[in-house]
Design a protein around this motif. Structure first.
Motif, PDB file in Angstrom:
ATOM      1  N   THR A   5       0.831  -1.209   0.000  1.00  0.00           N
ATOM      2  CA  THR A   5       0.000   0.000   0.000  1.00  0.00           C
ATOM      3  C   THR A   5       0.864   1.259   0.000  1.00  0.00           C
ATOM      4  N   SER A   6       1.936   1.232   0.775  1.00  0.00           N
ATOM      5  CA  SER A   6       2.831   2.393   0.829  1.00  0.00           C
ATOM      6  C   SER A   6       3.506   2.627  -0.514  1.00  0.00           C
ATOM      7  N   LYS A   7       3.829   1.548  -1.232  1.00  0.00           N
ATOM      8  CA  LYS A   7       4.455   1.679  -2.553  1.00  0.00           C
ATOM      9  C   LYS A   7       3.477   2.315  -3.543  1.00  0.00           C
ATOM     10  N   VAL A   8       2.219   1.905  -3.471  1.00  0.00           N
ATOM     11  CA  VAL A   8       1.198   2.493  -4.350  1.00  0.00           C
ATOM     12  C   VAL A   8       1.020   3.976  -4.042  1.00  0.00           C
ATOM     13  N   ILE A   9       1.020   4.328  -2.757  1.00  0.00           N
ATOM     14  CA  ILE A   9       0.893   5.736  -2.362  1.00  0.00           C
ATOM     15  C   ILE A   9       2.080   6.540  -2.878  1.00  0.00           C
ATOM     16  N   ILE A  10       3.279   5.963  -2.798  1.00  0.00           N
ATOM     17  CA  ILE A  10       4.474   6.652  -3.293  1.00  0.00           C
ATOM     18  C   ILE A  10       4.392   6.863  -4.803  1.00  0.00           C
ATOM     19  N   LEU A  11       3.985   5.828  -5.539  1.00  0.00           N
ATOM     20  CA  LEU A  11       3.867   5.941  -6.989  1.00  0.00           C
ATOM     21  C   LEU A  11       2.822   6.988  -7.379  1.00  0.00           C
ATOM     22  N   THR A  12       1.669   6.962  -6.710  1.00  0.00           N
ATOM     23  CA  THR A  12       0.604   7.924  -7.010  1.00  0.00           C
ATOM     24  C   THR A  12       1.043   9.346  -6.679  1.00  0.00           C
ATOM     25  N   SER A  13       1.702   9.505  -5.547  1.00  0.00           N
ATOM     26  CA  SER A  13       2.193  10.831  -5.153  1.00  0.00           C
ATOM     27  C   SER A  13       3.235  11.338  -6.137  1.00  0.00           C
ATOM     28  N   ALA A  14       4.120  10.443  -6.582  1.00  0.00           N
ATOM     29  CA  ALA A  14       5.143  10.828  -7.545  1.00  0.00           C
ATOM     30  C   ALA A  14       4.516  11.278  -8.857  1.00  0.00           C
ATOM     31  N   VAL A  15       3.470  10.576  -9.277  1.00  0.00           N
ATOM     32  CA  VAL A  15       2.765  10.940 -10.511  1.00  0.00           C
ATOM     33  C   VAL A  15       2.213  12.358 -10.422  1.00  0.00           C
ATOM     34  N   TRP A  16       1.449  12.635  -9.375  1.00  0.00           N
ATOM     35  CA  TRP A  16       0.751  13.921  -9.283  1.00  0.00           C
ATOM     36  C   TRP A  16       1.670  15.076  -8.892  1.00  0.00           C
ATOM     37  N   LEU A  17       2.614  14.842  -7.993  1.00  0.00           N
ATOM     38  CA  LEU A  17       3.501  15.924  -7.578  1.00  0.00           C
ATOM     39  C   LEU A  17       4.417  16.359  -8.716  1.00  0.00           C
ATOM     40  N   SER A  18       4.995  15.384  -9.423  1.00  0.00           N
ATOM     41  CA  SER A  18       5.865  15.739 -10.549  1.00  0.00           C
ATOM     42  C   SER A  18       5.073  16.388 -11.672  1.00  0.00           C
ATOM     43  N   ASP A  19       3.868  15.884 -11.911  1.00  0.00           N
ATOM     44  CA  ASP A  19       3.035  16.423 -12.988  1.00  0.00           C
ATOM     45  C   ASP A  19       2.557  17.841 -12.684  1.00  0.00           C
ATOM     46  N   LEU A  20       1.915  18.025 -11.534  1.00  0.00           N
ATOM     47  CA  LEU A  20       1.378  19.338 -11.181  1.00  0.00           C
ATOM     48  C   LEU A  20       2.498  20.356 -10.993  1.00  0.00           C
ATOM     49  N   GLY A  21       3.615  19.901 -10.423  1.00  0.00           N
ATOM     50  CA  GLY A  21       4.740  20.804 -10.230  1.00  0.00           C
ATOM     51  C   GLY A  21       5.334  21.253 -11.554  1.00  0.00           C
ATOM     52  N   PHE A  22       5.533  20.314 -12.459  1.00  0.00           N
ATOM     53  CA  PHE A  22       6.109  20.661 -13.763  1.00  0.00           C
ATOM     54  C   PHE A  22       5.202  21.613 -14.534  1.00  0.00           C
ATOM     55  N   MET A  23       3.897  21.296 -14.563  1.00  0.00           N
ATOM     56  CA  MET A  23       2.964  22.144 -15.304  1.00  0.00           C
ATOM     57  C   MET A  23       2.813  23.509 -14.643  1.00  0.00           C
ATOM     58  N   GLY A  24       2.924  23.561 -13.320  1.00  0.00           N
ATOM     59  CA  GLY A  24       2.863  24.838 -12.623  1.00  0.00           C
ATOM     60  C   GLY A  24       4.019  25.740 -13.022  1.00  0.00           C
TER      61      GLY A  24
END
Length: 311
Positions: free
Chosen positions: A138-157
């Protein structure tokens, strides 16, 4: 007509839809129905996964990101389009245009990264089945999901912050919706930094994800060549992912090419340009919701249809 403006708080004009008076109403109805179907189908997949404990597995938790992306992307595009048809105007405020570009780019990037994370999940499940539950926690899935959204939203921002430092000197958007390439064409200053940053984004969201998914599935195919049971499992779970990923990649490539082709007709540019905002969000829930057996059998729409047929 273009005009020089000293403030970025005014209004912009999107590319005309080219609708005749007789085609406006059918186009309005079609767009409204497409948006409603897209929302309903994606919510159906989302709620099916949330409400069924048997689907509370890493692959499906990662899959949850796709309907979220599709709903946000469709909502960033369709309401503005529908309102413009209703009022027969293509005017949009500067702030609304920037927000539309941000959400559209963010949803596209998050979708590609999510599909890459899902490919990694399938790689672990097929190539290391005995260690799957240990690796994909579960922690690995949370890390992967967080990495997806943080890198995406941060880059686009950062992408739009780099644009916001400019004063625009034009007001005509050369596209049917707001996006970064179209916004940069409003600027009369040096956009070299933005151009290089955009190229980095293309490499990351398209190049990296494409190479990662290709490498992953090559490893899966190699593993399947020595294991018939693994081969059957791969066909059941991976073909759908490949179809969705390649569809999205193809649409993104077409969109990028359109902004670099000057000889293409405006009508073809409009049709091909909006295809990435219509087809993936509409087809993804249909592919996952009705092709994948685990989701299909628990899908509310499928159950209702099956029950209706039984009567």
């Amino acid at each position: 007509m273009e005009s020089n403006i000293s403030s970025n708080s005014g209004y912009l004009t999107l590319q005309p839809l080219g609708l005749t008076p007789s085609s406006t109403l059918p186009s309005f109805i079609f767009s409204l129905l497409t948006y409603c179907i897209t929302i309903c189908c994606n919510l159906s997949v989302f709620l099916t996964i949330i409400c069924n404990r048997t689907l509370h597995k890493p692959m499906f938790w990662l899959l949850l990101n796709l309907p979220v992306c599709d709903v946000l992307g469709a909502t960033a595009f369709f309401p503005q389009l529908i309102v413009s048809m209703l009022h027969q105007t293509r005017v949009i405020s500067y702030s609304a245009c920037v927000l539309q570009a941000y959400f559209i780019h963010s949803c596209g990037g998050a979708s590609l990264l999510t599909l890459t994370a899902m490919a990694y999940d399938r790689y672990i499940a097929i190539c290391y089945p005995l260690s799957y539950n240990t690796i994909m926690t579960t922690s690995k899935v949370i890390i992967l999901t967080s990495a997806v959204w943080l890198s995406d939203l941060g880059f686009m921002g950062i992408l739009l912050i780099l644009f916001a430092r400019f004063k625009i000197c034009r007001t005509n958007i050369v596209d049917s919706y707001c996006n970064n390439p179209s916004l940069l064409k409003l600027v009369c200053e040096d956009i070299t930094i933005n151009d290089y940053y955009g190229r980095v984004g293309i490499f990351y969201f398209q190049g990296f994800t494409f190479l990662a998914v290709v490498f992953t599935y090559i490893k899966i195919l190699i593993a399947c060549s020595f294991n018939k049971q693994a081969r059957a499992k791969a066909l059941q779970t991976c073909v759908v992912h490949v179809i969705v990923f390649m569809l999205l990649q193809f649409m993104v490539v077409i969109t990028l090419i359109l902004h670099r082709m000057k000889n293409i007709s405006s009508q073809a540019r409009r049709i091909l340009g909006v295809s990435i905002l219509i087809f993936p969000p509409l087809l993804n829930p249909l592919i996952y919701g009705f092709v994948m057996k685990d989701i299909r059998e628990k899908n509310v729409i499928y159950k209702f249809k099956k029950k209706k047929v039984s009567f």
